[in-house]
Design an enzyme around this catalytic site. Structure first.
Site, PDB file in Angstrom:
ATOM      1  N   ASP A  58       0.833  -1.197   0.000  1.00 19.57           N
ATOM      2  CA  ASP A  58       0.000   0.000   0.000  1.00 19.57           C
ATOM      3  C   ASP A  58       0.879   1.263   0.000  1.00 19.57           C
ATOM      4  O   ASP A  58       1.902   1.310   0.705  1.00 19.57           O
ATOM      5  CB  ASP A  58      -0.876  -0.033   1.265  1.00 19.57           C
ATOM      6  CG  ASP A  58      -2.006   0.960   1.243  1.00 19.57           C
ATOM      7  OD1 ASP A  58      -2.828   0.910   0.315  1.00 19.57           O
ATOM      8  OD2 ASP A  58      -2.082   1.797   2.181  1.00 19.57           O
ATOM      9  N   GLU A 110       1.823  -0.185  -4.876  1.00 20.52           N
ATOM     10  CA  GLU A 110       0.905   0.848  -5.365  1.00 20.52           C
ATOM     11  C   GLU A 110       1.724   2.116  -5.611  1.00 20.52           C
ATOM     12  O   GLU A 110       2.215   2.727  -4.652  1.00 20.52           O
ATOM     13  CB  GLU A 110      -0.177   1.106  -4.308  1.00 20.52           C
ATOM     14  CG  GLU A 110      -1.195   2.124  -4.740  1.00 20.52           C
ATOM     15  CD  GLU A 110      -1.988   2.720  -3.583  1.00 20.52           C
ATOM     16  OE1 GLU A 110      -3.054   3.259  -3.838  1.00 20.52           O
ATOM     17  OE2 GLU A 110      -1.525   2.666  -2.420  1.00 20.52           O
TER      18      GLU A 110
HETATM   19  C1  NOJ Z   1      -4.632   2.685  -1.011  1.00 21.83           C
HETATM   20  C2  NOJ Z   1      -5.665   1.638  -0.804  1.00 21.83           C
HETATM   21  O1  NOJ Z   1      -5.886   0.962  -2.026  1.00 21.83           O
HETATM   22  C3  NOJ Z   1      -6.889   2.334  -0.295  1.00 21.83           C
HETATM   23  O2  NOJ Z   1      -8.007   1.477  -0.258  1.00 21.83           O
HETATM   24  C4  NOJ Z   1      -6.592   2.906   1.054  1.00 21.83           C
HETATM   25  O3  NOJ Z   1      -7.696   3.667   1.487  1.00 21.83           O
HETATM   26  C5  NOJ Z   1      -5.357   3.815   1.018  1.00 21.83           C
HETATM   27  N1  NOJ Z   1      -4.287   3.259   0.267  1.00 21.83           N
HETATM   28  C6  NOJ Z   1      -4.855   4.114   2.411  1.00 21.83           C
HETATM   29  O4  NOJ Z   1      -4.281   2.972   2.985  1.00 21.83           O
END
Ligand code: NOJ
Ligand code: CA
Length: 534
Positions: free
Chosen positions: A211, A272
């Site tokens: 993440d 991500e």
């Molecule tokens: C990205 C995640 O995909 C999302 O769902 C989340 O709210 C944020 N990061 C914060 O962790």
């Protein structure tokens, strides 16, 4: 479709380069114990479905004990399973069953922040001088007693990225106030995450989705960001330079990669990386960093041939430059479902065929193989902090997180005997898996056929691609890696009128009823994609 497996698997080494990964939103996938909440036993029981679909791996959204402020992305204990989802033993069992079916299991790790309920943050609140306080970003209370935050940094969910403690200090949270950001310049934070990774890897887990992989480090001088974050942008750009893409973050990915590679069966990482500049995204996937770096341009492209073609060409260039496979994504748990975004299931099916032809890895989001639309969730049932923090201006992400429909005639479409945690809309049973599995024209069958063809044909999913656009038509020419047969062309007609394209053999079409080629030409209806050999 029992006779579709087993088949000869074209093994490409290493496995992750061209893997198709299926993202499970754990809370909404399958409920094993009848409390209305998806869980590990439910997922475990449905693994044969994923094998039947033909994916290579499953990525499970956060399963940890959580404060419940952001769908599990606010973690209280990184080595414990939320009782809603099961136990650590259930994870072990999931991994064993998945491996027996030839599937790999990725979990989701959240290193940018913890929950405010995490013991570290609780201790940090109680004692500003504690070692735990030094693991977060605290700033002193304003000397003038005012309430001006330390700088202009904003929460991506709306409002300032700073909140106050009861004693007047400020703490940083790039998401909700219940998600305080960790300070990755503190070696104790770094060491603790090493332990967490090992804990799950030692259990047999094959890797992690990471993440906020672009954002762990912040400007050490806490200078203002040059600009304002806009959720409509493709990703973060220079306007967010103080809170994203700081150079030190690459040291962490090198460290994690070395940890992955220390296992006899190396583990893998997909980060991500929500950055607008794709060449910057590519740098996260250099050979000693993350295996995959998500780019979300395709996910954010409208149904528009220029936007699709340009994005694909640019992403291929960016990842080729570092020798990494491009990871492709059309949907996830943060974005409205593509059926609704593009305007029809027909278009979503065409986009899927385009994505699954491209070299690299592909990530599917649970339910896209059923052609699920975005659901309109009644306000009283909404859960997403984005909806609440934006005062209802942003719809939030609940509409793509609706529990899966499995069996049309069972209560709650077979997801659970109890009322699901988010309501399923009327009409949901019509999308159910059991309706689609036996229907040769269903979206499930299309995905299944595409995944099988992708495994069998060396030009699909792994060779080299060149992308061109002719008006509303996107053309991708695919050639297998050296010495293997090819080529294949994927044609996508994103316009409203039929077009004629060159084709010798029709391999697969995104819509039923596409006529086969005559004299080397094929008529391609609007909003349709085909895979052909020429
Ligand atoms: C990205 C995640 O995909 C999302 O769902 C989340 O709210 C944020 N990061 C914060 O962790
Ligand atoms: Ca349950």
């Amino acid at each position: 479709m029992q006779d579709t497996r087993p088949f000869e698997h074209v093994t490409r080494d290493p496995w992750w380069r061209d893997a198709v990964v299926y993202q499970v939103y754990l809370r909404s996938f399958a409920d094993g114990n009848g409390d209305g909440i998806g869980d590990f036993p439910g997922l475990r029981a449905r693994l044969p479905y994923l094998a039947e679909l033909g994916v290579d791996a499953v990525w499970v959204t956060p399963h940890y004990v959580s404060g419940g402020a952001d769908g599990g992305y606010d973690v209280v204990d990184f080595t414990a399973v939320d009782p809603d989802y099961g136990t650590v033993e259930d994870v072990r069992g999931l991994v064993e069953d998945a491996h027996a079916l030839g599937l790999r299991v990725l979990l989701d790790i959240v290193p940018n922040h913890t929950s405010d309920q995490h013991p570290w943050f609780q201790r940090a609140l109680a004692d500003p001088d504690s070692p735990e306080a030094a693991r977060y970003h605290f700033r002193p209370a304003n000397e003038d007693g005012g309430d001006e935050p330390p700088n202009n940094w904003q929460s991506m969910f709306g409002g300032p990225a700073w909140s106050r403690t009861p004693d007047g200090r400020w703490y940083l949270h790039l998401f909700t106030p219940q998600q305080p950001d960790l300070d990755w310049r503190n070696p104790e934070v770094v060491a603790d995450f090493d332990r967490t990774l090992r804990f799950w890897f030692d259990l047999g887990v094959d890797g992690f989705r990471v993440d906020v992989a672009y954002g762990l480090f912040k400007d050490p001088a806490y200078r203002d960001n040059p600009g304002i974050y806009s959720p409509t942008l493709f990703g973060h750009g220079p306007e967010q330079a103080m809170t994203t893409n700081q150079p030190e973050v690459h040291d962490i990915w090198r460290r994690w990669r070395a940890l992955c590679d220390s296992y006899a069966e190396p583990r893998m990482l997909v980060g991500e990386v929500s950055l607008a500049d794709l060449s910057e995204v590519g740098r996260y996937a250099r050979p000693d960093e993350l295996h995959h770096a998500f780019q979300f341009r395709l996910l954010k492209s409208d149904w528009d041939a220029a936007s699709f073609a340009d994005t694909i060409a640019e992403a291929l260039t960016a990842f080729d430059a570092v020798g990494a496979p491009a990871p492709w994504v059309l949907g996830n748990h943060d974005k409205a479902r593509q059926v609704t975004r593009y305007g029809s299931v027909r278009r979503a099916r065409a986009a899927a065929l385009l994505m699954l032809a491209l070299p690299g890895s592909a990530y599917l989001y649970a339910g896209e193989e059923l052609g699920l639309p975005e659901a309109d969730v009644p306000v009283a049932s909404r859960r997403d902090p984005i909806f609440f923090r934006s005062g209802g201006k942003r719809a939030g992400r609940d509409g793509c997180r609706i529990p899966m429909p499995w069996e049309a005639s069972r209560p709650n479409a077979g997801f659970s005997a109890a009322t699901p945690w988010l309501p399923q809309p009327a009409g949901w049973p019509g999308h159910a898996v059991d309706r689609q599995e036996s229907d040769p024209d269903s979206t499930f069958t299309l995905y299944q056929q595409a995944l099988m063809a992708r495994r069998l044909h060396p030009a699909l999913g792994s060779g080299r691609a060149s992308v061109t656009r002719h008006g509303d038509v996107v053309r991708v020419d695919l050639v297998a890696r050296d010495g293997e047969p090819g080529p294949v062309t994927c044609w996508v007609n994103m316009g409203s009128a039929p077009v004629t394209v060159a084709a010798r053999t029709l391999l697969l079409a995104s819509s039923p009823g596409v006529p086969g080629p005559v004299d080397g030409r094929l008529t391609l209806a609007a909003d349709t994609a085909v895979w052909v050999s020429r």
